[in-house]
Scaffold this active site. Structure first.
Site, PDB file in Angstrom:
ATOM      1  N   HIS A 114       0.857  -1.191   0.000  1.00 27.20           N
ATOM      2  CA  HIS A 114       0.000   0.000   0.000  1.00 27.20           C
ATOM      3  C   HIS A 114       0.892   1.240   0.000  1.00 27.20           C
ATOM      4  O   HIS A 114       2.054   1.181   0.420  1.00 27.20           O
ATOM      5  CB  HIS A 114      -0.928  -0.014   1.217  1.00 27.20           C
ATOM      6  N   GLY A 141       8.126 -22.514   9.398  1.00 24.22           N
ATOM      7  CA  GLY A 141       6.924 -21.965  10.001  1.00 24.22           C
ATOM      8  C   GLY A 141       7.072 -20.504  10.396  1.00 24.22           C
ATOM      9  O   GLY A 141       8.153 -20.040  10.752  1.00 24.22           O
ATOM     10  N   THR A 164      12.401  -9.761   2.939  1.00 22.26           N
ATOM     11  CA  THR A 164      12.124  -8.418   2.418  1.00 22.26           C
ATOM     12  C   THR A 164      12.713  -8.176   1.037  1.00 22.26           C
ATOM     13  O   THR A 164      12.413  -7.156   0.417  1.00 22.26           O
ATOM     14  CB  THR A 164      12.693  -7.353   3.374  1.00 22.26           C
ATOM     15  N   LYS A 165      13.583  -9.103   0.576  1.00 22.43           N
ATOM     16  CA  LYS A 165      14.217  -8.937  -0.733  1.00 22.43           C
ATOM     17  C   LYS A 165      14.393 -10.304  -1.376  1.00 22.43           C
ATOM     18  O   LYS A 165      14.190 -11.340  -0.734  1.00 22.43           O
ATOM     19  CB  LYS A 165      15.564  -8.231  -0.596  1.00 22.43           C
ATOM     20  N   ARG A 179      18.629 -12.936   5.700  1.00 22.33           N
ATOM     21  CA  ARG A 179      19.931 -12.775   5.033  1.00 22.33           C
ATOM     22  C   ARG A 179      20.487 -14.179   4.796  1.00 22.33           C
ATOM     23  O   ARG A 179      20.041 -15.143   5.421  1.00 22.33           O
ATOM     24  CB  ARG A 179      20.882 -11.952   5.895  1.00 22.33           C
ATOM     25  N   LYS A 182      23.935 -19.467   4.747  1.00 22.78           N
ATOM     26  CA  LYS A 182      24.712 -20.594   4.222  1.00 22.78           C
ATOM     27  C   LYS A 182      24.450 -20.721   2.723  1.00 22.78           C
ATOM     28  O   LYS A 182      23.316 -20.574   2.275  1.00 22.78           O
ATOM     29  CB  LYS A 182      24.313 -21.879   4.939  1.00 22.78           C
TER      30      LYS A 182
END
Length: 184
Positions: A114, A141, A164-165, A179, A182
């Protein structure tokens, strides 16, 4: 002039409170409610309901109820798909998931955002952003996958992560924000 549904399907800003889209959501929720009320021994009914709900799904899929989505027709699932209890897929844009994927309980995949400005949010503007998940992906989960994310093949997402990316093939990711922890 495009309808709000046409805008949404084209990946453009759209009004989420449009009457046609509200009816589409109602229809999807009716199917999802029927699916969620079905019993473990009604496997054939469950698969029929999921085929009606989704844009595409493989023959060998299993989703543990409850499951929730906005439209359903923007969800595309490959073969050998499994989702555990209480998953939410907000599918204003396509959510495309490959073959041999497993999703843990309470995982949310959001293909809508939004605007940052309060005036536009007050108007009910939605910003659809496709989410793509490759083959052989395991999502733990309680994971949240944000709009516009792409995950490559053979990715593992640790439980509780917020993605987020986008990430490439063959990595284990975890954390908030997720992030690489491994490479495989």
């Amino acid at each position: 002039m495009k309808s709000e549904k046409e805008k949404m399907l084209a990946g453009e800003a759209f009004k989420t409170n449009d009457a046609e889209l509200m009816q589409d959501k109602s229809d999807a929720r009716t199917l999802a409610e029927r699916f969620n009320r079905s019993s473990e021994d009604e496997i054939i009914l469950r698969k029929q309901l999921l085929r009606q709900l989704f844009g595409k799904c493989g023959e060998n899929i299993m989703i543990k109820p409850p499951f929730h989505c906005d439209y359903g027709y923007n969800i595309f699932l490959g073969e050998k798909f499994f989702a555990n209890f209480d998953c939410v897929f907000l599918d204003a844009a396509p959510i495309i998931i490959g073959d041999n994927c497993m999703i843990g309980p309470k995982t949310c995949i959001y293909a809508i955002s939004h605007p940052l400005t309060p005036d536009e949010r007050a108007e009910g503007i939605g910003l659809p952003k496709k989410v793509t998940i490759g083959d052989n992906v395991w999502i733990g989960g309680g994971v949240t996958i944000l709009p516009g994310v792409s995950l490559g093949n053979n990715v593992v997402v640790g439980a509780g992560s917020v993605v987020t990316k986008s990430f490439p093939d063959n990595v284990v990711i975890a954390g908030n924000p997720a992030r690489v922890i491994k490479e495989m």
